[in-house]
Design a protein around this motif. Sequence first.
Motif, mmCIF file in Angstrom:
data_model
loop_
_atom_site.group_PDB
_atom_site.id
_atom_site.type_symbol
_atom_site.label_atom_id
_atom_site.label_comp_id
_atom_site.label_asym_id
_atom_site.label_seq_id
_atom_site.Cartn_x
_atom_site.Cartn_y
_atom_site.Cartn_z
ATOM 1 N N LYS A 292 86.736 -6.561 -5.790
ATOM 2 C CA LYS A 292 88.063 -7.156 -5.596
ATOM 3 C C LYS A 292 89.125 -6.449 -6.455
ATOM 4 O O LYS A 292 90.287 -6.333 -6.082
ATOM 5 C CB LYS A 292 87.955 -8.637 -5.995
ATOM 6 C CG LYS A 292 89.102 -9.502 -5.603
ATOM 7 C CD LYS A 292 88.689 -10.971 -5.763
ATOM 8 C CE LYS A 292 89.843 -11.903 -5.505
ATOM 9 N NZ LYS A 292 90.688 -12.094 -6.678
ATOM 10 N N ASN A 293 88.715 -5.988 -7.643
ATOM 11 C CA ASN A 293 89.674 -5.360 -8.558
ATOM 12 C C ASN A 293 89.731 -3.841 -8.462
ATOM 13 O O ASN A 293 90.439 -3.204 -9.241
ATOM 14 C CB ASN A 293 89.309 -5.707 -10.014
ATOM 15 C CG ASN A 293 89.406 -7.190 -10.271
ATOM 16 O OD1 ASN A 293 89.976 -7.920 -9.468
ATOM 17 N ND2 ASN A 293 88.830 -7.649 -11.376
ATOM 18 N N ALA A 294 88.958 -3.260 -7.526
ATOM 19 C CA ALA A 294 88.837 -1.798 -7.512
ATOM 20 C C ALA A 294 90.184 -1.106 -7.317
ATOM 21 O O ALA A 294 90.382 0.024 -7.780
ATOM 22 C CB ALA A 294 87.852 -1.363 -6.432
ATOM 23 N N PHE A 295 91.128 -1.784 -6.658
ATOM 24 C CA PHE A 295 92.441 -1.166 -6.441
ATOM 25 C C PHE A 295 93.563 -2.018 -7.046
ATOM 26 O O PHE A 295 94.714 -1.870 -6.691
ATOM 27 C CB PHE A 295 92.685 -0.936 -4.944
ATOM 28 C CG PHE A 295 91.778 0.116 -4.363
ATOM 29 C CD1 PHE A 295 92.154 1.455 -4.389
ATOM 30 C CD2 PHE A 295 90.542 -0.213 -3.826
ATOM 31 C CE1 PHE A 295 91.309 2.442 -3.883
ATOM 32 C CE2 PHE A 295 89.693 0.752 -3.320
ATOM 33 C CZ PHE A 295 90.085 2.091 -3.344
ATOM 34 N N ALA A 296 93.206 -2.941 -7.946
ATOM 35 C CA ALA A 296 94.224 -3.823 -8.533
ATOM 36 C C ALA A 296 94.717 -3.205 -9.841
ATOM 37 O O ALA A 296 93.926 -2.700 -10.631
ATOM 38 C CB ALA A 296 93.606 -5.185 -8.796
ATOM 39 N N HIS A 297 96.021 -3.243 -10.043
ATOM 40 C CA HIS A 297 96.581 -2.682 -11.280
ATOM 41 C C HIS A 297 97.261 -3.804 -12.026
ATOM 42 O O HIS A 297 98.306 -4.288 -11.618
ATOM 43 C CB HIS A 297 97.556 -1.551 -10.949
ATOM 44 C CG HIS A 297 96.897 -0.453 -10.191
ATOM 45 N ND1 HIS A 297 96.198 0.553 -10.793
ATOM 46 C CD2 HIS A 297 96.777 -0.245 -8.863
ATOM 47 C CE1 HIS A 297 95.679 1.351 -9.876
ATOM 48 N NE2 HIS A 297 96.027 0.875 -8.692
ATOM 49 N N GLU A 298 96.655 -4.206 -13.124
ATOM 50 C CA GLU A 298 97.101 -5.413 -13.804
ATOM 51 C C GLU A 298 98.065 -5.112 -14.964
ATOM 52 O O GLU A 298 99.075 -5.758 -15.126
ATOM 53 C CB GLU A 298 95.853 -6.150 -14.322
ATOM 54 C CG GLU A 298 96.079 -7.588 -14.740
ATOM 55 C CD GLU A 298 96.302 -8.533 -13.562
ATOM 56 O OE1 GLU A 298 95.763 -8.286 -12.478
ATOM 57 O OE2 GLU A 298 97.055 -9.511 -13.747
ATOM 58 N N LEU A 307 104.337 2.529 -9.757
ATOM 59 C CA LEU A 307 105.611 2.451 -9.041
ATOM 60 C C LEU A 307 106.298 3.825 -9.039
ATOM 61 O O LEU A 307 106.954 4.196 -8.079
ATOM 62 C CB LEU A 307 106.522 1.401 -9.686
ATOM 63 C CG LEU A 307 106.068 -0.045 -9.443
ATOM 64 C CD1 LEU A 307 106.915 -1.014 -10.246
ATOM 65 C CD2 LEU A 307 106.132 -0.385 -7.952
ATOM 66 N N LYS A 308 106.106 4.573 -10.126
ATOM 67 C CA LYS A 308 106.747 5.889 -10.196
ATOM 68 C C LYS A 308 106.013 6.908 -9.319
ATOM 69 O O LYS A 308 106.621 7.716 -8.650
ATOM 70 C CB LYS A 308 106.792 6.363 -11.649
ATOM 71 C CG LYS A 308 107.822 5.550 -12.448
ATOM 72 C CD LYS A 308 107.822 5.929 -13.905
ATOM 73 C CE LYS A 308 108.939 5.176 -14.624
ATOM 74 N NZ LYS A 308 108.552 4.826 -15.991
ATOM 75 N N HIS A 309 104.678 6.855 -9.361
ATOM 76 C CA HIS A 309 103.881 7.758 -8.520
ATOM 77 C C HIS A 309 102.462 7.192 -8.420
ATOM 78 O O HIS A 309 101.771 7.092 -9.443
ATOM 79 C CB HIS A 309 103.853 9.167 -9.134
ATOM 80 C CG HIS A 309 103.387 10.206 -8.153
ATOM 81 N ND1 HIS A 309 102.116 10.221 -7.601
ATOM 82 C CD2 HIS A 309 104.040 11.257 -7.601
ATOM 83 C CE1 HIS A 309 102.013 11.230 -6.769
ATOM 84 N NE2 HIS A 309 103.160 11.884 -6.750
ATOM 85 N N ALA A 310 102.046 6.875 -7.194
ATOM 86 C CA ALA A 310 100.753 6.180 -7.024
ATOM 87 C C ALA A 310 99.581 6.932 -7.664
ATOM 88 O O ALA A 310 98.656 6.329 -8.196
ATOM 89 C CB ALA A 310 100.489 5.945 -5.544
ATOM 90 N N GLN A 311 99.660 8.272 -7.630
ATOM 91 C CA GLN A 311 98.500 9.019 -8.133
ATOM 92 C C GLN A 311 98.348 8.980 -9.654
ATOM 93 O O GLN A 311 97.361 9.483 -10.199
ATOM 94 C CB GLN A 311 98.546 10.462 -7.652
ATOM 95 C CG GLN A 311 98.059 10.566 -6.206
ATOM 96 C CD GLN A 311 98.303 11.923 -5.606
ATOM 97 O OE1 GLN A 311 98.669 12.865 -6.289
ATOM 98 N NE2 GLN A 311 98.124 12.015 -4.308
ATOM 99 N N MET A 316 92.178 7.427 -5.192
ATOM 100 C CA MET A 316 91.992 7.340 -3.733
ATOM 101 C C MET A 316 92.861 6.162 -3.262
ATOM 102 O O MET A 316 93.135 5.253 -4.050
ATOM 103 C CB MET A 316 90.517 7.132 -3.364
ATOM 104 C CG MET A 316 89.883 5.993 -4.092
ATOM 105 S SD MET A 316 88.092 6.135 -4.146
ATOM 106 C CE MET A 316 87.758 5.172 -5.602
ATOM 107 N N THR A 317 93.276 6.202 -2.015
ATOM 108 C CA THR A 317 94.167 5.124 -1.562
ATOM 109 C C THR A 317 93.338 3.944 -1.056
ATOM 110 O O THR A 317 92.238 4.140 -0.525
ATOM 111 C CB THR A 317 95.079 5.604 -0.416
ATOM 112 O OG1 THR A 317 94.236 5.939 0.693
ATOM 113 C CG2 THR A 317 95.913 6.802 -0.817
ATOM 114 N N PRO A 318 93.892 2.722 -1.196
ATOM 115 C CA PRO A 318 93.173 1.570 -0.639
ATOM 116 C C PRO A 318 92.953 1.731 0.866
ATOM 117 O O PRO A 318 91.914 1.335 1.395
ATOM 118 C CB PRO A 318 94.115 0.389 -0.917
ATOM 119 C CG PRO A 318 95.145 0.874 -1.869
ATOM 120 C CD PRO A 318 95.137 2.375 -1.855
ATOM 121 N N GLU A 319 93.936 2.367 1.536
ATOM 122 C CA GLU A 319 93.822 2.536 3.000
ATOM 123 C C GLU A 319 92.618 3.404 3.359
ATOM 124 O O GLU A 319 92.004 3.232 4.410
ATOM 125 C CB GLU A 319 95.099 3.182 3.574
ATOM 126 C CG GLU A 319 96.323 2.293 3.542
ATOM 127 C CD GLU A 319 96.959 2.186 2.149
ATOM 128 O OE1 GLU A 319 96.668 3.043 1.279
ATOM 129 O OE2 GLU A 319 97.738 1.230 1.928
#
Length: 512
Positions: A292-298, A307-311, A316-319
């Motif tokens: 559940k948290n693999a792509f969560a940024h807390e 927000l400035k740059h996803a990478q 890897m992207t959630p998509e």
Amino acid sequence: MTESNRIVIFDTTLRDGEQSPGCSMNLEEKLKVAVILEEMGVDVIEAGFPVASKGDFEAVHTIAARAGKAAICGLARATKGDIQGCADAVRAAPRHRIHTFISTSPLHMKYKLQMAPERVLEIVSESVAFARSLVEDVEWSAEDGSRTEPDFLCRCVEAAIKAGARTINIPDTVGYAVPDEYAALIAMLINRVPNIDQAVLSVHCHNDLGLAVANSLAAVQAGARQVECTINGLGERAGNAAMEEIVMGLRTRADRLPFHNGIRTELITRASRLVSAITGISVQPNKAIVGKNAFAHESGIHQDGMLKHAQTYEIMTPESVGLNKSTLVLGKHSGRAAFKAKLKDLGYDLGDNAVEEAFVRFKDLADRKKDVFDEDIQALVDDEMVSADQRIRFVSLDLHCGSKAPAKADLELVIDGAARQVSAGGDGPVDATFNAIKALFPHTADLQLYQVHAVTEGTDAQAEVTVRLSEQGKTVIGQGAHTDTLVASARAYVHALNKLLVKREKTAPEAL
Ligand code: KIV
Ligand code: ZN
């Protein structure tokens, strides 16, 4: 990328995965898993161990009869009966494989098989040759291969290839190997076995030391070209190498791992959820790729970076694994067309009746819950899928509980087509509910686990309840989802009972 860089993905969720405690699946569930594996582009589906039981045979046979492009494989010990049974079970698939194995380590040969190494070597040749007399595609495994004496392993591998095996699997059966050692073992076989060019080398790693994926990838770098793995890393004890981690490792680090495979990674999340819903084994929140948290940024720093740059914090992207941002999907005014489109979006391909039933439940949910999210729809459809075609069906539950009087549950079930009602008391609402179920359907199964998990946030979130029951060594898991935790609990208990009935039917029909 060349053919020599192609990695064959061999999934054993339905065999090694299903073997793990509490993970057994019925035929219908196995078929659902096979369908998604096929859709994902898995090359070989190990559908079961056909001689283990009538049910296992039937499952492998039915999956084989409905197979598409994937090769359907069955496991067989090194005996004629096992191999013949396996051939009979897989033959209906356009592409089919027998996977036969025998232990080769000193420890296993002495204590488990009680056989001299020379006899084991003879059996390797005999069993593979017999399997080859029945089917073209034969895989041979050296059980406990990673703890096998190297000279003896080379002789066994050479004999298996000479007898006709075209895939040679070297399992790390007990999850003991470490990456450089395991890679060296694969390299040693490539260098020393004279006919090794006639076979694909395969790896099958268990996760007892948490190294299954690392060992598999190290072996690929050393020359292995088939990886055996499972969805969510299910499998004996600590599990097998997780398919999602293998394929995302290969995809994300193609710079260091220049290998390709046929997996559609966008189906990973759906496959993970399906397997988790069917087995009742939830995925730990911090599990790589599908947690559940693999792509969560807390943390604030990470969110700012994202927000400035996803990478900055996302490799890897959630998509890419089929995870769409949690969105507010539908409301109580949404119609069938929107609901159908959403199901399609989430990757469900349901028949008209199943869509209709899910739509009725969605409307009911939307009346009770202000915001309906993707996760709600998924929980609802998964729950609907597990409750279809059951002998015991949940109808309604009315509870009286609180701090003033003992809890009382008024329950209605339909059992084999007949409506039945009862009132039962208990030590709290869950106990009263389960006592009511027991009163309507007496049984001796022990409740071993009762677990509640909120599907989304908020006090109106749906509860997803998991129940584990055990009866005379048979363990089953049931699940239910609802905004009312007690209704979800009743549904989960009923689901587990239905699974128990299927198990009883398989072993002792007269008990019914
Ligand atoms: O772990 C193992 O050794 C196995 C074999 C039967 C392939 O599962
Ligand atoms: Zn295994």
